[in-house]
Design a protein around this motif. Structure first.
Motif, mmCIF file in Angstrom:
data_model
loop_
_atom_site.group_PDB
_atom_site.id
_atom_site.type_symbol
_atom_site.label_atom_id
_atom_site.label_comp_id
_atom_site.label_asym_id
_atom_site.label_seq_id
_atom_site.Cartn_x
_atom_site.Cartn_y
_atom_site.Cartn_z
ATOM 1 N N GLY A 118 0.652 -1.348 -0.369
ATOM 2 C CA GLY A 118 -0.001 -0.100 -0.259
ATOM 3 C C GLY A 118 1.053 1.452 -0.064
ATOM 4 N N THR A 119 1.938 1.452 0.573
ATOM 5 C CA THR A 119 2.509 2.435 0.879
ATOM 6 C C THR A 119 3.768 2.064 -1.015
ATOM 7 O OG1 THR A 119 3.271 2.146 3.053
ATOM 8 C CG2 THR A 119 4.720 3.682 2.205
ATOM 9 N N GLN A 120 3.660 1.711 -1.418
ATOM 10 C CA GLN A 120 4.803 1.757 -2.420
ATOM 11 C C GLN A 120 3.977 2.109 -3.424
ATOM 12 O OE1 GLN A 120 5.874 -2.251 -2.072
ATOM 13 N NE2 GLN A 120 8.612 -1.890 -1.571
ATOM 14 N N ASN A 121 2.753 1.811 -3.459
ATOM 15 C CA ASN A 121 1.773 1.984 -4.203
ATOM 16 C C ASN A 121 0.622 3.512 -4.239
ATOM 17 O OD1 ASN A 121 1.552 -0.735 -5.765
ATOM 18 N ND2 ASN A 121 0.105 -1.450 -4.646
ATOM 19 N N ASP A 143 12.078 -2.470 2.310
ATOM 20 C CA ASP A 143 11.905 -2.818 0.956
ATOM 21 C C ASP A 143 11.368 -1.278 0.874
ATOM 22 O OD1 ASP A 143 12.652 -4.798 0.613
ATOM 23 O OD2 ASP A 143 10.382 -5.404 0.361
ATOM 24 N N VAL A 144 10.681 -0.685 0.908
ATOM 25 C CA VAL A 144 9.878 0.852 1.425
ATOM 26 C C VAL A 144 10.847 1.928 1.456
ATOM 27 C CG1 VAL A 144 8.189 2.998 1.600
ATOM 28 C CG2 VAL A 144 7.804 0.042 1.905
ATOM 29 N N LEU A 148 11.867 4.655 -1.894
ATOM 30 C CA LEU A 148 12.360 5.334 -2.000
ATOM 31 C C LEU A 148 13.388 6.506 -1.801
ATOM 32 C CD1 LEU A 148 10.242 6.280 1.864
ATOM 33 C CD2 LEU A 148 9.181 6.345 -1.116
ATOM 34 N N ARG A 149 14.483 5.520 -1.134
ATOM 35 C CA ARG A 149 15.895 6.169 -1.643
ATOM 36 C C ARG A 149 15.769 6.371 -3.005
ATOM 37 N NH1 ARG A 149 18.489 3.249 3.744
ATOM 38 N NH2 ARG A 149 17.513 5.381 4.653
ATOM 39 N N PHE A 150 16.037 5.022 -4.063
ATOM 40 C CA PHE A 150 15.750 5.077 -5.019
ATOM 41 C C PHE A 150 15.605 5.937 -6.302
ATOM 42 C CE2 PHE A 150 14.652 2.954 -9.525
ATOM 43 C CZ PHE A 150 15.463 3.223 -10.468
ATOM 44 N N LEU A 151 14.139 6.751 -5.344
ATOM 45 C CA LEU A 151 13.050 7.010 -6.371
ATOM 46 C C LEU A 151 14.089 8.527 -6.147
ATOM 47 C CD1 LEU A 151 9.952 6.322 -5.547
ATOM 48 C CD2 LEU A 151 10.540 6.181 -7.856
ATOM 49 N N ASN A 152 14.193 8.838 -5.326
ATOM 50 C CA ASN A 152 15.126 10.276 -5.125
ATOM 51 C C ASN A 152 16.422 10.349 -5.665
ATOM 52 O OD1 ASN A 152 13.422 11.675 -3.258
ATOM 53 N ND2 ASN A 152 14.906 10.993 -1.462
ATOM 54 N N ASP A 157 11.528 13.957 -4.990
ATOM 55 C CA ASP A 157 11.409 15.009 -4.102
ATOM 56 C C ASP A 157 11.191 14.196 -2.623
ATOM 57 O OD1 ASP A 157 12.914 16.742 -1.800
ATOM 58 O OD2 ASP A 157 11.031 18.609 -2.775
ATOM 59 N N ILE A 158 11.259 13.012 -2.589
ATOM 60 C CA ILE A 158 10.164 12.455 -1.196
ATOM 61 C C ILE A 158 11.359 12.957 0.208
ATOM 62 C CG2 ILE A 158 10.419 10.688 0.024
ATOM 63 C CD1 ILE A 158 9.815 9.605 -3.295
ATOM 64 N N GLN A 159 10.905 13.763 1.161
ATOM 65 C CA GLN A 159 11.673 13.622 2.803
ATOM 66 C C GLN A 159 10.818 12.730 3.850
ATOM 67 O OE1 GLN A 159 11.419 18.722 2.798
ATOM 68 N NE2 GLN A 159 11.189 18.223 0.723
ATOM 69 N N GLY A 160 11.622 12.694 4.634
ATOM 70 C CA GLY A 160 11.411 12.026 5.890
ATOM 71 C C GLY A 160 11.707 10.650 5.953
ATOM 72 N N ILE A 161 12.320 10.143 4.727
ATOM 73 C CA ILE A 161 12.101 8.985 4.610
ATOM 74 C C ILE A 161 13.091 7.750 5.820
ATOM 75 C CG2 ILE A 161 13.831 6.820 3.526
ATOM 76 C CD1 ILE A 161 14.104 8.502 0.677
ATOM 77 N N GLY A 162 12.421 6.678 6.604
ATOM 78 C CA GLY A 162 12.082 6.278 7.747
ATOM 79 C C GLY A 162 12.151 6.639 8.644
ATOM 80 N N SER A 163 10.880 7.702 8.687
ATOM 81 C CA SER A 163 10.562 8.273 9.612
ATOM 82 C C SER A 163 8.970 8.140 9.564
ATOM 83 C CB SER A 163 10.649 9.327 10.300
ATOM 84 O OG SER A 163 10.718 10.801 9.429
#
Length: 164
Positions: A118-121, A143-144, A148-152, A157-163
């Motif tokens: 759900g998060t990935q989609n 995996d998520v 997210l790091r790969f998309l960045n 521009d994805i912020q807050g990865i891992g929180s």
């Protein structure tokens, strides 16, 4: 089909009305980690209200009710998994082209249950848009985070990865 209030809040009201008499439920297929000898996740699989096979339900989905069906499936899967006490990953599939206009996706969204799929989609749909999207209570599975790091790395521009 009459939906409980929590599903009506989680989905677009206009969409649910498009379902008409389409009745369905969900079955949960375990995804097993054989090395750990444990259930890694459950995949939500659509079934008819009387446990009819998925094909019987999907044969009644058309271009007019596809979006409503997709919304209702996700909300139903989360509600039923929660009622059944599922406390592991939940894999929920999106139908192709079920998101009408991903470029208009904006605002804040909270997941009722943290799911990897759900998060990935949701993230993949929102990176197509032109607006800021805030996701809360997302899965922090590796995996998520890796996605997210790969998309960045690709320019998102994805912020807050891992929180949360």
């Amino acid at each position: 089909m009459e939906f409980p209030e929590e599903i009506r809040r989680a989905a677009c009201f206009r969409c649910l009305d498009d379902l008409g008499a389409l009745q369905f439920s969900m079955a949960f297929q375990p995804i097993v980690d054989f090395e750990a000898r444990s259930v890694y996740a459950y995949e939500a699989l659509v079934r008819g209200a009387g446990n009819e096979p998925a094909q019987e339900v999907l044969s009644r989905v058309d271009h007019q009710n596809r979006y409503a069906f997709d919304q209702a499936c996700r909300a139903t899967a989360i509600r039923l998994a929660s009622q059944l006490g599922v406390r592991t990953r939940l894999s929920i599939n999106f139908l192709p082209n079920a998101v009408y206009q991903p470029k208009s996706l904006s605002g804040g969204f909270m997941f009722e249950m943290m799911t990897v799929g759900g998060t990935q989609n949701a993230v993949l749909a929102s990176v197509l848009g032109d607006h800021e999207v805030i996701w809360e209570n997302c899965s922090l599975d590796t995996d998520v985070v890796d996605m997210l790091r790969f998309l960045n790395h690709l320019g998102a521009d994805i912020q807050g990865i891992g929180s949360h």
